[in-house]
Write a protein that holds these residues in place. Sequence first.
Motif, PDB file in Angstrom:
ATOM      1  N   THR A 108      -6.223  61.137  23.053  1.00 25.37           N
ATOM      2  CA  THR A 108      -7.004  60.470  24.095  1.00 25.37           C
ATOM      3  C   THR A 108      -7.071  58.965  23.837  1.00 25.37           C
ATOM      4  OG1 THR A 108      -9.109  60.880  22.938  1.00 25.37           O
ATOM      5  CG2 THR A 108      -8.412  62.495  24.578  1.00 25.37           C
TER       6      THR A 108
ATOM      7  N   PRO B 165     -13.245  65.351  21.865  1.00 24.32           N
ATOM      8  CA  PRO B 165     -12.134  64.576  21.291  1.00 24.32           C
ATOM      9  C   PRO B 165     -11.965  65.027  19.833  1.00 24.32           C
ATOM     10  CG  PRO B 165     -13.804  63.148  22.295  1.00 24.32           C
ATOM     11  CD  PRO B 165     -14.419  64.501  22.115  1.00 24.32           C
TER      12      PRO B 165
ATOM     13  N   ALA C  59     -16.954  63.349  27.902  1.00 23.66           N
ATOM     14  CA  ALA C  59     -15.899  64.305  27.576  1.00 23.66           C
ATOM     15  C   ALA C  59     -16.305  65.730  27.946  1.00 23.66           C
ATOM     16  CB  ALA C  59     -15.560  64.234  26.085  1.00 23.66           C
TER      17      ALA C  59
ATOM     18  N   ASN D  58     -12.374  57.680  19.655  1.00 24.29           N
ATOM     19  CA  ASN D  58     -12.928  57.913  20.987  1.00 24.29           C
ATOM     20  C   ASN D  58     -14.380  58.339  20.816  1.00 24.29           C
ATOM     21  OD1 ASN D  58     -13.586  58.661  23.581  1.00 24.29           O
ATOM     22  ND2 ASN D  58     -12.053  60.280  23.768  1.00 24.29           N
TER      23      ASN D  58
ATOM     24  N   ALA E 207     -12.164  62.717  27.877  1.00 23.64           N
ATOM     25  CA  ALA E 207     -11.255  63.811  27.546  1.00 23.64           C
ATOM     26  C   ALA E 207     -11.486  64.984  28.483  1.00 23.64           C
ATOM     27  CB  ALA E 207     -11.479  64.242  26.094  1.00 23.64           C
TER      28      ALA E 207
END
Length: 341
Positions: free
Chosen positions: A252, A178, A174, A47, A206
């Motif tokens: 994720t 992550p 995010a 990710n 995330a």
Amino acid sequence: MKPARWPGDHPEEGRLLHVEPRAGRFKDAHLADLPSLLREKDLLVVNDAATFPASLQGRTAAAERIELRLLSHEPDGTWLAVLFGAGDWRKRTEDRPSPPVLEAGARFTVVGLSARVVEVLPPSPRLLRVAFEDDGAELWSALYQGGRPVQYAHTLAPLSLWHVQTGYGARPWAVESPSAGLPLTWNLLLALRRRGVRLASLTHAAGLSSTGDAVLDAALPRPERSDIPAVTVAQVEATRAEGGRVVAVGTTVVRALEGRAAMNGGGLVAGESVTDLLLGPGFVPRVVDGLLTGMHEPGTSHHALLQAFAPLSLLGDVAAHAEAKGYLGHEFGDSCLILDT
């Protein structure tokens, strides 16, 4: 399991617990062993969402101190966010004082930004949809100048933003790191490439892992958006065709791939979407064969997600072993690879 309280200087030297679900066994290893545990033509999917400073201190119109933790950026330009009372990360989220009640239309200020409550959302009066008066470069500049990374009371000192970035972070999607990818340094990634392991990426937003509100925590994770490039879909298909395995770095990535496949009858299709897919007992992955993740304690939401890859009885034995051997948990802790050989 004790938490790792600070990021290590050499995360690639951390410990790795390798779990083989079909064989019902596990063994101690190190992250440096990861290339030898994967095969040529396996695919490691990361990710690449960068972590932005989503913890914002401020005050209500009545001058009451608050903290706003951003949860997601919505298509209409508003943000979902969780409201906290006075204080910061130094106190456990569940021990923080309750925030003031803000109703729709209420105005407040965080990190110099004026904002208003657009909507109060179920299941908690702390879950808000908010709109900032500024947008674009002005908004992002204020977030990066005045905001802080989301962090929790197990950490030793204030975190800098670079502490919570993976080496390959790209778009700032995010609100929490992550973190399964934090130990993947460029030296380790190069060793994987030399082994013949393919590398691919996607971007998944995330969200928060904890709010301190039991009702709201039970509703996590919230729906989250992801963007899967066509090149990643092609790499997944090539890996399948050649007998390789798809290994996700973090839950994720699992949620992004499996959520996208579930929307398309089991087939992986490139593009951006929002998934509300919940992983757990009884869920059978269609895309992902294995998972590289952090160490998660029984009873946590992340531990429940692992039951999509291994039975609860085995995960219980793994957790007991990890506790006895002194493995460290949370975002800067040790790693776990759930993958059959």
